[in-house]
Design a protein around this motif. Structure first.
Motif, PDB file in Angstrom:
ATOM      1  N   ASP A   1       0.791  -1.226   0.000  1.00 41.47           N
ATOM      2  CA  ASP A   1       0.000   0.000   0.000  1.00 41.47           C
ATOM      3  C   ASP A   1       0.822   1.275   0.000  1.00 41.47           C
ATOM      4  OD1 ASP A   1      -2.420  -1.257  -0.206  1.00 41.47           O
ATOM      5  OD2 ASP A   1      -2.764  -1.320   1.961  1.00 41.47           O
ATOM      6  N   ASP A   2       1.944   1.283   0.694  1.00 40.65           N
ATOM      7  CA  ASP A   2       2.757   2.501   0.713  1.00 40.65           C
ATOM      8  C   ASP A   2       4.176   2.193   1.173  1.00 40.65           C
ATOM      9  OD1 ASP A   2       2.498   2.200   3.528  1.00 40.65           O
ATOM     10  OD2 ASP A   2       0.729   3.488   3.535  1.00 40.65           O
ATOM     11  N   GLY A   3       4.991   3.250   1.236  1.00 39.87           N
ATOM     12  CA  GLY A   3       6.356   3.116   1.717  1.00 39.87           C
ATOM     13  C   GLY A   3       7.335   2.716   0.634  1.00 39.87           C
ATOM     14  N   PRO A   4       8.588   2.560   1.022  1.00 42.91           N
ATOM     15  CA  PRO A   4       9.646   2.215   0.066  1.00 42.91           C
ATOM     16  C   PRO A   4       9.403   0.879  -0.642  1.00 42.91           C
ATOM     17  CG  PRO A   4      10.580   2.835   2.192  1.00 42.91           C
ATOM     18  CD  PRO A   4       9.096   2.760   2.368  1.00 42.91           C
ATOM     19  N   SER A   5       8.788  -0.058   0.056  1.00 38.65           N
ATOM     20  CA  SER A   5       8.543  -1.353  -0.583  1.00 38.65           C
ATOM     21  C   SER A   5       7.548  -1.223  -1.738  1.00 38.65           C
ATOM     22  CB  SER A   5       8.054  -2.379   0.443  1.00 38.65           C
ATOM     23  OG  SER A   5       6.888  -1.924   1.077  1.00 38.65           O
ATOM     24  N   ARG A   6       6.624  -0.271  -1.627  1.00 37.95           N
ATOM     25  CA  ARG A   6       5.679  -0.019  -2.725  1.00 37.95           C
ATOM     26  C   ARG A   6       6.421   0.475  -3.957  1.00 37.95           C
ATOM     27  NH1 ARG A   6       0.674   0.696  -4.303  1.00 37.95           N
ATOM     28  NH2 ARG A   6       0.118   2.424  -5.670  1.00 37.95           N
ATOM     29  N   GLN A   7       7.277   1.473  -3.767  1.00 40.61           N
ATOM     30  CA  GLN A   7       8.032   2.030  -4.891  1.00 40.61           C
ATOM     31  C   GLN A   7       8.945   0.975  -5.514  1.00 40.61           C
ATOM     32  OE1 GLN A   7       7.063   4.837  -6.149  1.00 40.61           O
ATOM     33  NE2 GLN A   7       5.645   4.943  -4.423  1.00 40.61           N
ATOM     34  N   ALA A   8       9.556   0.161  -4.681  1.00 45.55           N
ATOM     35  CA  ALA A   8      10.442  -0.895  -5.187  1.00 45.55           C
ATOM     36  C   ALA A   8       9.646  -1.921  -6.001  1.00 45.55           C
ATOM     37  CB  ALA A   8      11.164  -1.581  -4.029  1.00 45.55           C
ATOM     38  N   ALA A   9       8.458  -2.275  -5.548  1.00 48.98           N
ATOM     39  CA  ALA A   9       7.624  -3.245  -6.262  1.00 48.98           C
ATOM     40  C   ALA A   9       7.178  -2.693  -7.610  1.00 48.98           C
ATOM     41  CB  ALA A   9       6.408  -3.624  -5.417  1.00 48.98           C
ATOM     42  N   ILE A  10       6.810  -1.412  -7.644  1.00 47.39           N
ATOM     43  CA  ILE A  10       6.391  -0.793  -8.904  1.00 47.39           C
ATOM     44  C   ILE A  10       7.571  -0.732  -9.873  1.00 47.39           C
ATOM     45  CG2 ILE A  10       5.576   1.345  -9.982  1.00 47.39           C
ATOM     46  CD1 ILE A  10       3.882   1.773  -7.398  1.00 47.39           C
ATOM     47  N   ALA A  11       8.731  -0.330  -9.379  1.00 47.63           N
ATOM     48  CA  ALA A  11       9.924  -0.252 -10.230  1.00 47.63           C
ATOM     49  C   ALA A  11      10.290  -1.634 -10.781  1.00 47.63           C
ATOM     50  CB  ALA A  11      11.091   0.341  -9.448  1.00 47.63           C
ATOM     51  N   ALA A  12      10.219  -2.653  -9.941  1.00 47.18           N
ATOM     52  CA  ALA A  12      10.542  -4.010 -10.387  1.00 47.18           C
ATOM     53  C   ALA A  12       9.544  -4.484 -11.446  1.00 47.18           C
ATOM     54  CB  ALA A  12      10.551  -4.968  -9.198  1.00 47.18           C
ATOM     55  N   THR A  13       8.274  -4.140 -11.265  1.00 45.07           N
ATOM     56  CA  THR A  13       7.249  -4.519 -12.237  1.00 45.07           C
ATOM     57  C   THR A  13       7.485  -3.821 -13.570  1.00 45.07           C
ATOM     58  OG1 THR A  13       5.668  -4.856 -10.437  1.00 45.07           O
ATOM     59  CG2 THR A  13       4.766  -4.670 -12.657  1.00 45.07           C
TER      60      THR A  13
END
Length: 196
Positions: free
Chosen positions: A173-185
């Motif tokens: 939903d949010d945080g650095p892990s969200r951005q990392a998941a979107i970038a990886a996708t």
């Protein structure tokens, strides 16, 4: 005589449909599609049970209308975002980001899957809504192939593969892990289509 919601009959119909859609969404998230009735939906929406039949003949038709409405809203939003993006690879990145940002989902738990509870006719109509989203992706990929930034590929295979990847992707939903998941996708999809 039933009370009219809003200032006109068309406004009344629009607001009633909105209430029915919201009620359906809430009840599906709570109980699953197979466990609710039109009477449940009418009660949750705060409308008379017979009023539902002025909009749809049955529960499956209401579900199809709801999903079509949600899909049309999403595609309109996606098109607005894509308006200012000219390059096909950036359009593809934007497409991936918009899917990651999509938070409205059809919640079916704890009931059965739609495939097991819908008629074959409704399953086919349900599939039609996905074509609206696929058309946007197909247009992006076609432009990329035409401009030479993507290799020639069979879009009848590529488009469903990308959308399957995006629809099954769990993004925090949010945080650095969200951005990392979107970038990886994004990276995964761009590699999959051979973006240069």
């Amino acid at each position: 005589m039933p009370k009219i919601i809003g200032g006109s009959l068309s406004e009344h119909r629009r607001q009633t449909r909105s209430r029915l859609f919201a009620a359906l969404s809430t009840l599906m998230a709570d109980r699953g599609f197979d466990a609710i009735t039109l009477a449940d939906i009418a009660a949750e929406a705060g409308v008379g049970r017979t009023a539902v039949y002025n909009h749809v003949p049955d529960k499956e038709s209401l579900l199809i209308a709801y999903i079509t409405h949600e899909t049309e809203q999403y595609v309109a939003s996606l098109e607005r975002v894509l308006e200012g993006v000219d390059e096909p690879v950036e359009q593809l990145r934007t497409y991936v980001r918009q899917h990651a940002a999509l938070r409205r989902e059809i919640h079916l738990a704890p009931g059965a899957t739609l495939r097991s509870v819908l008629s074959h006719g409704s399953q086919a109509r349900l599939r039609e809504h996905a074509v609206l989203v696929e058309d946007v992706l197909r247009r992006i990929l076609t432009a990329g192939i035409a401009s030479g930034v993507l290799p020639v590929q069979a879009l009848e295979t590529t488009v469903p593969l990308i959308n399957a990847c995006l629809s099954s992707r769990a993004v925090p939903d949010d945080g650095p892990s969200r951005q990392a998941a979107i970038a990886a996708t994004e990276t995964f999809v761009l590699r999959a289509v051979g973006a240069r």
